[in-house]
Design a protein around this motif. Structure first.
Motif, short mmCIF file in Angstrom:
data_model
loop_
_atom_site.label_atom_id
_atom_site.label_comp_id
_atom_site.label_asym_id
_atom_site.label_seq_id
_atom_site.Cartn_x
_atom_site.Cartn_y
_atom_site.Cartn_z
N THR A 77 60.15 -0.12 16.74
CA THR A 77 58.71 -0.36 16.76
C THR A 77 58.07 0.04 15.44
O THR A 77 57.19 -0.66 14.91
CB THR A 77 58.05 0.43 17.90
N ALA A 78 58.53 1.16 14.87
CA ALA A 78 57.95 1.67 13.63
C ALA A 78 58.20 0.75 12.44
O ALA A 78 57.49 0.84 11.43
CB ALA A 78 58.50 3.05 13.33
N GLN A 79 59.17 -0.14 12.55
CA GLN A 79 59.41 -1.08 11.46
C GLN A 79 58.28 -2.10 11.35
O GLN A 79 58.13 -2.76 10.32
CB GLN A 79 60.73 -1.83 11.70
N HIS A 80 57.49 -2.23 12.41
CA HIS A 80 56.42 -3.23 12.43
C HIS A 80 55.03 -2.58 12.48
O HIS A 80 54.07 -3.16 11.97
CB HIS A 80 56.59 -4.17 13.63
N VAL A 81 54.93 -1.41 13.11
CA VAL A 81 53.63 -0.80 13.30
C VAL A 81 53.80 0.71 13.48
O VAL A 81 54.81 1.19 14.01
CB VAL A 81 52.92 -1.41 14.54
N ASP A 82 52.83 1.47 12.98
CA ASP A 82 52.77 2.92 13.18
C ASP A 82 53.94 3.69 12.59
O ASP A 82 54.33 4.73 13.12
CB ASP A 82 52.65 3.24 14.68
N LEU A 83 54.47 3.22 11.48
CA LEU A 83 55.55 3.96 10.83
C LEU A 83 55.09 5.35 10.41
O LEU A 83 55.87 6.31 10.45
CB LEU A 83 56.05 3.19 9.60
N VAL A 84 53.82 5.49 10.02
CA VAL A 84 53.32 6.78 9.57
C VAL A 84 53.34 7.84 10.67
O VAL A 84 53.30 9.04 10.38
CB VAL A 84 51.88 6.64 9.02
N HIS A 85 53.39 7.40 11.93
CA HIS A 85 53.41 8.35 13.04
C HIS A 85 54.78 8.44 13.71
O HIS A 85 54.92 9.09 14.75
CB HIS A 85 52.37 7.96 14.09
N ALA A 86 55.79 7.80 13.14
CA ALA A 86 57.10 7.75 13.79
C ALA A 86 57.70 9.13 14.00
O ALA A 86 58.32 9.42 15.04
CB ALA A 86 58.05 6.88 12.97
N PHE A 87 57.55 10.01 13.02
CA PHE A 87 58.09 11.37 13.13
C PHE A 87 57.45 12.11 14.30
O PHE A 87 58.13 12.79 15.07
CB PHE A 87 57.87 12.12 11.82
N TYR A 88 56.14 11.95 14.45
CA TYR A 88 55.43 12.59 15.56
C TYR A 88 55.89 12.03 16.90
O TYR A 88 56.12 12.78 17.86
CB TYR A 88 53.93 12.40 15.39
N TYR A 89 56.06 10.70 16.98
CA TYR A 89 56.52 10.10 18.22
C TYR A 89 57.92 10.61 18.58
O TYR A 89 58.23 10.84 19.77
CB TYR A 89 56.55 8.58 18.11
N ALA A 90 58.77 10.80 17.58
CA ALA A 90 60.11 11.32 17.84
C ALA A 90 60.05 12.75 18.38
O ALA A 90 60.80 13.11 19.30
CB ALA A 90 60.95 11.27 16.56
N ILE A 91 59.15 13.56 17.82
CA ILE A 91 58.98 14.93 18.33
C ILE A 91 58.52 14.91 19.78
O ILE A 91 59.05 15.63 20.64
CB ILE A 91 57.98 15.70 17.44
N MET A 92 57.52 14.07 20.06
CA MET A 92 57.01 14.00 21.43
C MET A 92 58.06 13.44 22.39
O MET A 92 58.11 13.84 23.56
CB MET A 92 55.74 13.15 21.47
#
Length: 428
Positions: A77-92
């Motif tokens: 998903t991060a390859q298309h949108v919200d890459l800047v928040h990918a690290f946070y999504y992984a933590i959550m």
């Protein structure tokens, strides 16, 4: 005679050791007190109304949905949108994998992070201006409405604020005692903050200004420069890749008047406090640290607005660190020089009374501009199986994604037009 001399030698050092031990224990208790009180207040305020009457706004819904996907899906998903928040999504994702849950799990990490930030602000104030200034700075930080708001948000801003706070504390420690492991701790903490949100990099600029105006030794400046270079190298791949997703912030227009006025008010109060003499301790003075981190991040976003509007107050939430330090030290100075104890209590109660209405409002669904749980409930109660559902625009599909049961038996008209074999929104 020999017996007497030996007896004196054995007994003489003992009072000195006792004094040193007592002094070290006192310092530890002081630090613990200044850290724990703001941390407890922030944690208590964070738990107060944390569910917001079972409401969830759009960005939190994105966090909730992506955190329940596996890491491979998050990355895709991060390859298309919200890459800047990918690290946070992984933590959550990992947090949900450990404890499960719903709204409480979504917001509790932010509560814990902001509590840690409040403790760090208190310790910074203690180190730079004394016990009472540190305690007041931590309490001011906890009571700022903007801080209360994002303490209860399932987004990355509270974590970024905590990391920048403790990186700033590490920076002060590095200047006092120049060691490699301290600079490593500073660089690692700042890199994590920048990976969670790229605009944390503006805190590095503020730190640079602090070091320059404080006249720190050249070895410290060189060490900071090397550390910053390592941070930039670590952040560069994310910055380059995420620049292709600039459309994600196309909704930002010119600075919102309310947010702009709030920023200007904090800067005005902070600069007013910085003009007054303060209890100076150490090689870095409190105004030299607090003013740049209060002013510079927001100012840089404002200067970028004619080229690309990006000024949103939560992007530089960590600016509140500088505001809390300056106001806490300012209140301490007024208390010492002008105000009686009774007047101090009257002022404190007046401030708390003024903060109560916004604090109550922030814990209601109306404090956020959309409530995806309410939207999903309305769709579920109004629709019948087989009814058509059209999202305008299509990105608003995220509004009903937190609970797929709300739309499971409805036909997503936009998706059907692309795939005639799909009859319900659950096909995608």
């Amino acid at each position: 005679m020999e017996f007497e001399i030996s007896t004196i030698r054995e007994q003489a050092p003992q009072p000195a050791k006792a004094v040193l031990f007592s002094s070290g224990r006192t310092r530890f208790r002081t630090k613990a007190f200044v850290a724990i009180v703001p941390m407890t207040v922030t944690f208590t305020l964070g738990l107060w109304g944390i569910r917001r009457q079972n409401s969830m706004w759009g960005d939190e819904s994105v966090t909730y949905q992506l955190a329940h996907r596996d890491l491979t899906q998050i990355w895709r998903t991060a390859q298309h949108v919200d890459l800047v928040h990918a690290f946070y999504y992984a933590i959550m994702h990992e947090i949900y994998g450990l404890v499960g849950g719903g709204l409480l799990t979504l917001r509790l990490p932010s509560v814990l992070a902001m509590s840690a930030a409040a403790a760090g602000v208190g310790l910074l104030g203690l180190r730079l201006a004394g016990i009472r200034a540190g305690l007041l700075a931590g309490l001011v930080f906890a009571l700022v409405p903007q801080i209360q708001q994002y303490t209860q948000e399932g987004r990355s801003y509270a974590m970024v604020c905590a990391l920048v706070t403790w990186a700033t504390y590490a920076l002060v420690a590095c200047v006092v005692r120049h060691t490699r492991w301290r600079w490593t701790a500073y660089g690692t903490t700042m890199l994590l903050a920048c990976l969670l949100h790229e605009f944390a990099v503006f805190a590095l600029a503020a730190h640079g200004i602090t070091l320059l105006v404080s006249g720190v030794p050249r070895p410290a400046l060189r060490a900071w420069s090397v550390t910053v270079a390592c941070i930039v190298v670590g952040l560069l791949p994310l910055a380059i890749r995420s620049s292709g997703e600039s459309g994600q912030v196309s909704w930002i227009a010119w600075p919102d008047p309310v947010q702009l006025l709030g920023f200007l008010a904090m800067v005005t109060v902070g600069m007013r406090c910085a003009r007054r003499p303060m209890n100076v301790r150490g090689s870095i003075q409190l105004p030299a640290l607090a003013l740049p981190i209060l002013v510079l991040p927001g100012l840089l976003l404002l200067l970028l607005s004619p080229v690309k509007p990006l000024f949103v107050d939560r992007y530089v939430l960590y600016s509140s660190i500088g505001f809390a330090l300056l106001l806490g030290a300012g209140i301490d100075r007024f208390h010492r020089r002008q105000l009686s104890s009774r007047t101090s209590w009257v002022v404190a109660l007046a401030v708390l009374a003024a903060l109560l209405p916004p604090s109550l409002y922030l814990r209601t669904p109306q404090s956020r501009h959309d409530d995806v749980i309410a939207i999903g409930n309305a769709v579920r109660h109004a629709a019948r199986p087989g009814d058509g559902l059209l999202y305008l625009p299509g990105r608003h599909r995220v509004w009903t994604g937190a609970n797929p049961e709300d739309t499971r038996f409805l036909t997503d008209l936009a998706l059907v037009s692309r795939d005639p074999d799909c009859v319900t929104s659950s096909c995608y």
